[in-house]
Design a protein around this motif. Structure first.
Motif, short mmCIF file in Angstrom:
data_model
loop_
_atom_site.label_atom_id
_atom_site.label_comp_id
_atom_site.label_asym_id
_atom_site.label_seq_id
_atom_site.Cartn_x
_atom_site.Cartn_y
_atom_site.Cartn_z
N HIS A 64 0.84 -1.20 0.00
CA HIS A 64 0.00 0.00 0.00
C HIS A 64 0.88 1.26 0.00
N ASP A 65 1.85 1.30 0.92
CA ASP A 65 2.70 2.49 1.05
C ASP A 65 3.55 2.71 -0.20
N TYR A 111 -5.99 -2.48 -10.91
CA TYR A 111 -6.16 -1.72 -12.17
C TYR A 111 -6.43 -0.24 -11.91
N GLN A 112 -6.88 0.07 -10.68
CA GLN A 112 -7.12 1.49 -10.36
C GLN A 112 -5.83 2.31 -10.42
N GLN A 168 1.84 6.63 -6.77
CA GLN A 168 0.65 7.41 -7.15
C GLN A 168 0.89 8.90 -6.96
N LYS A 169 1.60 9.24 -5.87
CA LYS A 169 1.80 10.65 -5.54
C LYS A 169 3.04 11.25 -6.18
N LEU A 190 -5.38 5.59 -1.69
CA LEU A 190 -4.79 4.83 -2.79
C LEU A 190 -5.86 4.42 -3.80
N GLY A 191 -5.59 4.66 -5.07
CA GLY A 191 -6.49 4.20 -6.13
C GLY A 191 -7.65 5.15 -6.35
N GLU A 192 -8.75 4.57 -6.79
CA GLU A 192 -9.91 5.38 -7.20
C GLU A 192 -10.65 5.96 -6.01
#
Ligand code: GTP
Ligand code: MG
Length: 254
Positions: free
Chosen positions: A128-129, A219-220, A135-136, A208-210
């Motif tokens: 997750h991290d 897939y997000q 993502q960021k 995280l994600g959508e």
């Protein structure tokens, strides 16, 4: 130990994942072609590896087989990081300050991912991290921003063990455990008051994600140009290593 600068211009692949999942074992196998015993890692190591002759680098795909510039033994740098909770900053440093990074291999021990297993929680936490940093990255430093697409391979290792979950189950199990991590992280932020002053946007940034989705799915991550694939294999045990699909994944990224 990081070697002198010349090597850092090679395309690199980062190995990351919880302790005992097999990162150093994989590095040893890819570097030497044989297994050797390992100790838990305390510092990152990077080694120069060559693609096996049978694999063609993605960047060489459209060259003729007779083209002399076709590098059958394309070289790359493989970076191993310690998985211990207190040493993860090494891996995260490599992520936030990447040197010609072409992909990330997150190795999991597929035999410790059953429901209720402490290994599942720890693996999902770390994954997750890691994904949240990717993502960021648009908000981060220049080097990380420069990485347009970031491919992530979740290498479901130790498939030789009968307790190992098959790759499809590793995928869905991690997705539902990350769903829980995501919820508990956002609750934690609310409880601590972090993000309250800065408004709701900050809180969204750490999701995280959508946004608004009930369940987390890998897939997000595509919306953030992060492609996640889960492929099973084993480094040791069984009737010898099963790592061909991981080699193919690497070769397509070089
Ligand atoms: P840290 O350095 O603590 O982060 O761990 P690591 O991910 O580097 O793990 P390491 O490569 O040291 O492997 C941990 C243990 O798992 C060792 O005893 C390996 O022999 C074993 N191991 C690695 N790959 C496999 C595999 O495919 N199957 C089985 N059965 N054991 C494996
Ligand atoms: Mg290690």
């Amino acid at each position: 130990v990081f070697r002198a600068s010349g090597l850092t211009t090679l395309p690199s692949i980062l190995l990351i994942g919880p302790s005992d999942s097999g990162k150093t074992s994989l590095l040893t196998l890819f570097e030497r072609g044989t297994n050797a015993s390992t100790h838990t890692s305390q510092a990152p190591i990077s080694v120069e590896c060559s693609l096996p002759v049978s694999n063609t680098a993605g960047s060489d795909k459209y060259r003729s087989a007779h083209d002399p510039t076709n590098q059958a033994h394309k070289k790359f740098l493989l970076i191993d990081t310690p998985g211990h909770g207190k040493l993860r900053h090494h891996a995260l440093d490599n992520l936030t300050n990447p040197q010609n990074l072409k992909g990330l291999i997150f190795i999991v021990d597929a035999a410790t991912l059953s429901a209720g297993d402490e290994g599942l929680r720890q693996t999902a936490d770390y994954l997750h991290d890691t994904l949240l940093i990717l993502q960021k990255r648009m908000a981060g430093n220049k080097a990380l921003k420069a990485l347009k697409d970031l491919p992530v391979l979740i290498a479901a290792n130790k498939m030789d063990l009968f307790t190992a979950l098959p790759a499809a189950l590793v995928k869905s199990t991690l997705e539902s455990e990350i769903t829980k991590v995501r919820v508990s992280r956002s609750k934690g932020l609310l409880d601590s008051g972090i993000g309250m002053d800065e408004g709701a946007d900050d809180e969204k940034d750490d999701w995280l994600g959508e946004v608004g989705s009930q369940d987390f799915k890998f897939y997000q991550m595509e919306e953030f140009d992060v492609t996640v694939e889960v492929i099973g294999g084993n480094v040791t045990g069984g009737e010898g290593p099963t790592v061909e699909k991981w080699w193919s994944w690497i070769s397509e990224r070089l």
